[in-house]
Design a protein around this motif. Structure first.
Motif, short mmCIF file in Angstrom:
data_model
loop_
_atom_site.label_atom_id
_atom_site.label_comp_id
_atom_site.label_asym_id
_atom_site.label_seq_id
_atom_site.Cartn_x
_atom_site.Cartn_y
_atom_site.Cartn_z
N VAL A 189 0.84 -1.20 0.00
CA VAL A 189 0.00 0.00 0.00
C VAL A 189 0.88 1.25 0.00
O VAL A 189 2.05 1.20 0.40
N PRO A 190 0.32 2.39 -0.44
CA PRO A 190 1.08 3.65 -0.43
C PRO A 190 1.51 4.03 0.99
O PRO A 190 0.91 3.60 1.97
N GLN A 191 2.53 4.88 1.10
CA GLN A 191 3.10 5.24 2.39
C GLN A 191 2.08 5.88 3.31
O GLN A 191 2.06 5.62 4.51
N LEU A 192 1.22 6.76 2.76
CA LEU A 192 0.23 7.44 3.59
C LEU A 192 -0.73 6.44 4.23
O LEU A 192 -1.04 6.53 5.42
N GLU A 193 -1.19 5.47 3.43
CA GLU A 193 -2.09 4.45 3.95
C GLU A 193 -1.36 3.52 4.92
O GLU A 193 -1.93 3.06 5.90
N LYS A 194 -0.08 3.26 4.64
CA LYS A 194 0.72 2.42 5.52
C LYS A 194 0.84 3.05 6.90
O LYS A 194 0.79 2.36 7.92
N SER A 195 0.99 4.37 6.96
CA SER A 195 1.07 5.08 8.24
C SER A 195 -0.23 4.96 9.02
O SER A 195 -0.23 4.79 10.24
N LYS A 196 -1.36 5.02 8.31
CA LYS A 196 -2.66 4.88 8.95
C LYS A 196 -2.82 3.47 9.53
O LYS A 196 -3.31 3.31 10.66
#
Length: 339
Positions: free
Chosen positions: A241-248
């Motif tokens: 998954v993209p980094q932003l979603e990974k952080s979530k």
């Protein structure tokens, strides 16, 4: 010779019947019980990252059923038939001549696998560098330089699909929530009248069976980190998954896993990959999203070793891989939910 062959055939048929849970009259399996389910411990253990695991149950052990399946998984290798009376290493078994098998994926010497015995000298029953060769079952025997399965014969020697000689340590996160209606009220089962728990289940790519997400503990890795990593990778596809979603995802997972989890089980697992010289052991922890506002709000997405992933109602009729069904039964007993 004919009588011996007939006896071996009967054992094979009996094991196959036992594997699928049907009643039969060939012989009755009597598992050795090291500690009964009724024995409940409230001992707390904690990791170096302050994750508290409250131990609630120990699981019945000694049931060598799935690891005596007639054909070794992901192969055409036939196990040497072993009856209940021939399981224990202390019992003489004249003519016992199992095939020595190591799967090609292990024989290629990947980083997660040991070399062949003779090319190195592992230190069994201890912490061997970063590799933990200790068993939750206590000290196991070593014969001719090779460890012996503490629960007895399996009908095959070598490592099969397992990377390590001796215990192969895994961690299984059992993530649960209550099944609720549109008003967020718990739904009761129509027969037992108990609330229904749901758990995150994955469909394994290797065998097509539904299972608890989990995986192997890397050398030197804390179990608490393994639990988070495996759940994130297999149930939430955190690797793709993209980094932003990974952080979530990381934020929600950290929120759920930071609270005390129930140590459902720690010990030997009746796994079809087990051999006479290599076997699975696991730590199963239940992380419960009581209010449904943590991991429940994240979209499940199969990743890594999973073909599918979904929330599944916990029910005794739902078939699961290895000993996973019994692990869920222990969770249901603790949560006083339907089973």
């Amino acid at each position: 010779m004919i009588i011996f062959a007939l006896r071996q055939k009967i054992v094979q048929i009996s094991l196959a019947i036992n594997l699928f849970g049907f009643q039969h009259k060939v012989y009755t399996y009597r598992p050795r019980v090291t500690q009964d389910i009724a024995s409940i411990s409230t001992r707390y253990i904690s990791s170096s990252l302050s994750y508290g695991f409250k131990r609630i149950f120990t699981m019945r052990s000694g049931a060598q059923i799935k690891c005596r399946c007639p054909e070794y998984p992901s192969s055409k290798i036939k196990r040497f038939p072993v009856s209940d009376s021939q399981l224990d290493w202390s019992q003489s078994f004249q003519g016992y001549d199992p095939i020595n098998y190591t799967h090609p994926s292990v024989a290629k010497k990947p980083i997660w696998a040991d070399p062949e015995i003779g090319t190195f000298t592992p230190q069994f029953n201890t912490l061997d560098g970063d590799v933990d060769r200790r068993s939750f079952e206590g000290c196991y025997k070593v014969e001719d330089g090779k460890p012996l399965n503490p629960h007895g014969r399996t009908g095959i020697v070598g490592r099969g699909l397992l990377g390590r000689w001796g215990p192969n340590h895994a961690a299984d996160p059992i993530v649960t929530r209550w099944k609720v209606d549109a008003q967020s009220e718990k739904i009761l089962h129509h027969v037992t009248k108990k609330p229904v728990l749901q758990f995150v289940s994955i469909k394994r790519k290797d065998c097509g069976e539904w299972a608890i997400p989990g995986g192997m503990v890397d050398p030197g890795e804390q179990v608490s980190l393994t639990l988070q990593r495996e759940f994130s990778e297999e149930a939430l596809n955190s690797l793709g998954v993209p980094q932003l979603e990974k952080s979530k995802i990381h934020e929600r997972i950290t929120q759920l896993f930071k609270y005390a989890g129930f140590e459902v089980f720690k010990g030997y697992v009746d796994d079809p990959r087990n051999t006479d010289n290599a076997w699975m052991e696991t730590v199963a922890i239940n992380f419960h999203d009581e209010n449904g506002n943590s991991v429940s709000e994240l979209p499940l997405q199969a990743g890594d070793d999973a073909a599918q992933v979904q929330w599944v109602d916990m029910d005794s009729s739902f078939p699961l891989y290895a000993s996973h069904s019994h692990l869920l039964e222990l969770v249901a007993k603790e949560r006083k939910s339907h089973w």
